[in-house]
Motif scaffolding. Structure first.
Motif, PDB file in Angstrom:
ATOM      1  N   ASN A  24       0.923  -1.051  -0.046  1.00 40.19           N
ATOM      2  CA  ASN A  24      -0.149  -0.348   0.126  1.00 40.19           C
ATOM      3  C   ASN A  24       0.692   1.359   0.020  1.00 40.19           C
ATOM      4  O   ASN A  24       2.277   1.015   0.169  1.00 40.19           O
ATOM      5  CB  ASN A  24      -0.812  -0.066   0.919  1.00 40.19           C
ATOM      6  CG  ASN A  24      -0.609   0.096   2.688  1.00 40.19           C
ATOM      7  OD1 ASN A  24       0.436   1.016   2.442  1.00 40.19           O
ATOM      8  ND2 ASN A  24      -0.743  -0.933   3.363  1.00 40.19           N
ATOM      9  N   ALA A  25      -0.207   2.155  -0.328  1.00 37.15           N
ATOM     10  CA  ALA A  25       1.042   4.136  -0.015  1.00 37.15           C
ATOM     11  C   ALA A  25       1.599   3.704   0.560  1.00 37.15           C
ATOM     12  O   ALA A  25       2.734   4.661   0.937  1.00 37.15           O
ATOM     13  CB  ALA A  25      -0.232   4.555  -1.032  1.00 37.15           C
ATOM     14  N   ASP A  30       8.191   3.683   3.191  1.00 34.38           N
ATOM     15  CA  ASP A  30       9.626   3.164   3.922  1.00 34.38           C
ATOM     16  C   ASP A  30      10.026   2.150   3.060  1.00 34.38           C
ATOM     17  O   ASP A  30      11.270   2.159   2.924  1.00 34.38           O
ATOM     18  CB  ASP A  30       9.084   2.345   5.080  1.00 34.38           C
ATOM     19  CG  ASP A  30       8.468   2.573   6.273  1.00 34.38           C
ATOM     20  OD1 ASP A  30       8.465   4.320   6.287  1.00 34.38           O
ATOM     21  OD2 ASP A  30       7.345   2.645   7.099  1.00 34.38           O
ATOM     22  N   ILE A  31       9.659   1.755   2.259  1.00 32.04           N
ATOM     23  CA  ILE A  31      10.510   0.724   0.987  1.00 32.04           C
ATOM     24  C   ILE A  31      11.267   1.718   0.494  1.00 32.04           C
ATOM     25  O   ILE A  31      12.278   1.753   0.079  1.00 32.04           O
ATOM     26  CB  ILE A  31       9.473   0.237  -0.079  1.00 32.04           C
ATOM     27  CG1 ILE A  31       8.684  -0.896   1.029  1.00 32.04           C
ATOM     28  CG2 ILE A  31      10.481  -0.284  -0.875  1.00 32.04           C
ATOM     29  CD1 ILE A  31       7.814  -1.232  -0.315  1.00 32.04           C
ATOM     30  N   SER A 303       5.769   7.419  -3.107  1.00 31.66           N
ATOM     31  CA  SER A 303       5.633   7.579  -1.679  1.00 31.66           C
ATOM     32  C   SER A 303       6.198   8.963  -1.096  1.00 31.66           C
ATOM     33  O   SER A 303       6.825   9.163  -0.398  1.00 31.66           O
ATOM     34  CB  SER A 303       7.532   7.230  -1.919  1.00 31.66           C
ATOM     35  OG  SER A 303       8.588   8.172  -3.007  1.00 31.66           O
ATOM     36  N   VAL A 304       4.858   9.422  -2.224  1.00 32.27           N
ATOM     37  CA  VAL A 304       5.047  11.656  -1.343  1.00 32.27           C
ATOM     38  C   VAL A 304       4.295  10.677  -0.172  1.00 32.27           C
ATOM     39  O   VAL A 304       3.369   9.859   0.771  1.00 32.27           O
ATOM     40  CB  VAL A 304       3.531  12.408  -2.322  1.00 32.27           C
ATOM     41  CG1 VAL A 304       1.592  11.104  -2.322  1.00 32.27           C
ATOM     42  CG2 VAL A 304       3.676  12.972  -2.193  1.00 32.27           C
ATOM     43  N   ARG A 305       4.635  11.495   1.091  1.00 29.44           N
ATOM     44  CA  ARG A 305       4.248  12.071   1.970  1.00 29.44           C
ATOM     45  C   ARG A 305       3.649  12.485   2.812  1.00 29.44           C
ATOM     46  O   ARG A 305       3.288  14.085   2.099  1.00 29.44           O
ATOM     47  CB  ARG A 305       5.404  12.166   3.552  1.00 29.44           C
ATOM     48  CG  ARG A 305       6.553  11.086   3.112  1.00 29.44           C
ATOM     49  CD  ARG A 305       8.043  11.243   3.956  1.00 29.44           C
ATOM     50  NE  ARG A 305       8.654  10.496   4.196  1.00 29.44           N
ATOM     51  CZ  ARG A 305       9.215   9.912   4.657  1.00 29.44           C
ATOM     52  NH1 ARG A 305       8.669   9.735   5.482  1.00 29.44           N
ATOM     53  NH2 ARG A 305      10.249   8.579   4.718  1.00 29.44           N
ATOM     54  N   ASP A 306       2.680  12.949   3.987  1.00 29.02           N
ATOM     55  CA  ASP A 306       1.470  13.288   4.580  1.00 29.02           C
ATOM     56  C   ASP A 306       2.172  15.241   4.465  1.00 29.02           C
ATOM     57  O   ASP A 306       1.510  16.159   3.433  1.00 29.02           O
ATOM     58  CB  ASP A 306       0.779  13.439   5.774  1.00 29.02           C
ATOM     59  CG  ASP A 306      -0.739  12.265   5.764  1.00 29.02           C
ATOM     60  OD1 ASP A 306      -0.503  12.101   4.670  1.00 29.02           O
ATOM     61  OD2 ASP A 306      -0.039  11.544   6.326  1.00 29.02           O
ATOM     62  N   GLU A 307       2.902  15.435   5.295  1.00 28.97           N
ATOM     63  CA  GLU A 307       3.950  16.764   5.437  1.00 28.97           C
ATOM     64  C   GLU A 307       4.229  17.544   3.997  1.00 28.97           C
ATOM     65  O   GLU A 307       4.879  18.349   3.455  1.00 28.97           O
ATOM     66  CB  GLU A 307       4.948  16.488   6.295  1.00 28.97           C
ATOM     67  CG  GLU A 307       6.322  15.510   5.394  1.00 28.97           C
ATOM     68  CD  GLU A 307       5.834  13.998   6.577  1.00 28.97           C
ATOM     69  OE1 GLU A 307       6.984  12.926   7.180  1.00 28.97           O
ATOM     70  OE2 GLU A 307       4.791  13.583   6.442  1.00 28.97           O
TER      71      GLU A 307
END
Length: 403
Positions: A24-25, A30-31, A303-307
């Motif tokens: 999942n996204a 982490d990968i 791999s985009v993050r919430d921040e």
């Protein structure tokens, strides 16, 4: 150009053999941190995404089959919620925001429950009995004027979830600077910046993991309401030219998709009628899209993050929808999900209209389907537009003056 190059056909063959690596996204973040973009692209074949929130621009296309004697149904009600009947003899379209006759559409009676099209859709998918009433003018081939019966979804010829605008790419954050409580589709907004609401699953959201629609388009097979659905067009109000950050992520709504799927295959766990106080009825839907990792570019996007996902803060008390150029700056989804943001120097509690837990359940269910060889990827016949060719309507002068 890319060090890694895969095709959807190659990925589907790996799925068929049980060799595909599906994550999942959230796991993909982490990968990529451990393996880098190239290493992650080599390792991972599919990233599953998900969102689960209120999507007002939703509805159901229903064919209830011919009666004896036949009727040309020009008016239709389902559990006293009116559907649009002027399509053909026994076809109708039920909008999620249609409200049961007699239910309030404002906050005058906050204790009363609003029942609408979204709740009828949920009831049908849950295989509950629904009252059908239809009326029409008589013709030689359609002699009946009125029918009334109880039906379930299994009695219907077809029941298709057909939504013109779902899974917004991003959305604004809503606050209220006025001295009175206001009631909106973004929920109840308390006076003097007492709360802020938002509606996106952030780093799990489908179109935020493919911000330029490189793998998503017409014909893309998706998870829809617990069943299999398809992207049938770009959504109404699709606006891909919105301002984007260095990640390619838009700071407002931007993209949207029109979707379709068989309601008879859906699960009421992923389709919920909603009642928004002072606004009316709506529908919460679980939507998930698998993103094929064709190369390291797709590893970067997924791999985009919430921040890294920004959203503008708009004042629904004054500036929305007439002065959307006025805002209280940007926040991001890490801050929003922390429970507080700072607006105009004030610490403001936040609340989501979408469920991150529900979005994760969508992404994980879709992941399991792929790993169980029950779901394969599709190549879109046409990608979603990346530019717009329309101009917004001009506001009427009386509204510009605030009248």
């Amino acid at each position: 150009m890319f060090e890694v190059n895969k095709t959807i056909e190659e990925i589907n063959e790996k799925i068929k053999k049980g060799e595909a690596v599906v994550v999942n996204a959230e796991e993909m973040i982490d990968i990529v941190e451990k393996e880098g973009f190239v290493g992650a692209a080599k390792k991972v074949d599919v990233v599953t995404t998900g969102t689960f929130g209120t999507m007002c621009s939703s509805g159901a296309l229903i064919n209830f089959g011919h009666t004896s004697p036949k009727i040309k149904a020009s008016k239709v009600w389902l559990n006293d919620v009116e559907a649009y009947g002027a399509i053909a003899a026994v076809d109708c379209y039920l909008g999620a925001t249609a409200v049961k006759e007699g239910d309030p559409l404002n906050a005058v009676h906050p204790g009363r429950f609003e029942y609408g099209g979204g709740h009828v859709i949920e009831d049908l998918i849950a295989r509950k009995p629904v009252k059908l009433i239809a009326e029409g003018y008589t013709t030689d081939c359609y002699p009946a004027k009125h029918i009334e019966m109880e039906i379930t979804i299994d009695d219907l010829r077809q029941a298709t979830l057909m939504s013109p605008r779902n899974a917004y790419q991003n959305y604004s954050v809503a606050v209220n600077s006025t001295g009175k409580t206001i009631y909106t589709y973004m929920g109840v907004l308390k006076p003097n910046f007492a709360n802020a609401t938002y509606s996106s699953s952030g780093q799990l959201s489908p179109l935020l993991n493919d911000p330029f629609y490189l793998t998503i388009g017409i014909g893309t097979r998706i998870f829809l309401g617990g069943g299999v659905g398809y992207v049938i067009y770009h959504g109404t109000q699709h606006n891909p030219d919105e301002e984007r950050n260095k990640r390619g992520v838009p700071k407002t709504g931007a993209g949207a998709i029109a979707v379709m799927g068989d309601m008879k295959q859906m699960n009421p766990d992923f389709v919920k009628g909603a009642s928004i106080l002072g606004y009316g009825a709506s529908l919460s839907i679980g939507v998930g899209i698998p993103i094929p990792i064709l190369n390291e570019e797709m590893a970067f996007f997924t791999s985009v993050r919430d921040e890294e996902i920004d959203a503008y803060i708009f004042d629904y008390g004054h500036d929305y929808p007439l002065k959307i150029d006025n805002n209280y700056g940007l926040t991001n989804y890490k801050e929003l999900r922390s429970g507080f943001i700072t607006v105009n120097g004030k610490k403001v509690p936040t609340a989501p209209l979408s469920s991150y837990v529900g979005a994760m359940k969508v992404a994980e269910t879709l992941k399991q389907w792929i790993m169980d060889k029950k779901f394969y990827l599709t190549r879109p016949s046409m990608n979603l537009p990346t530019s717009k060719d329309y101009k917004p309507l001009k506001y009427l002068k009386q509204y510009e003056k605030g009248l």
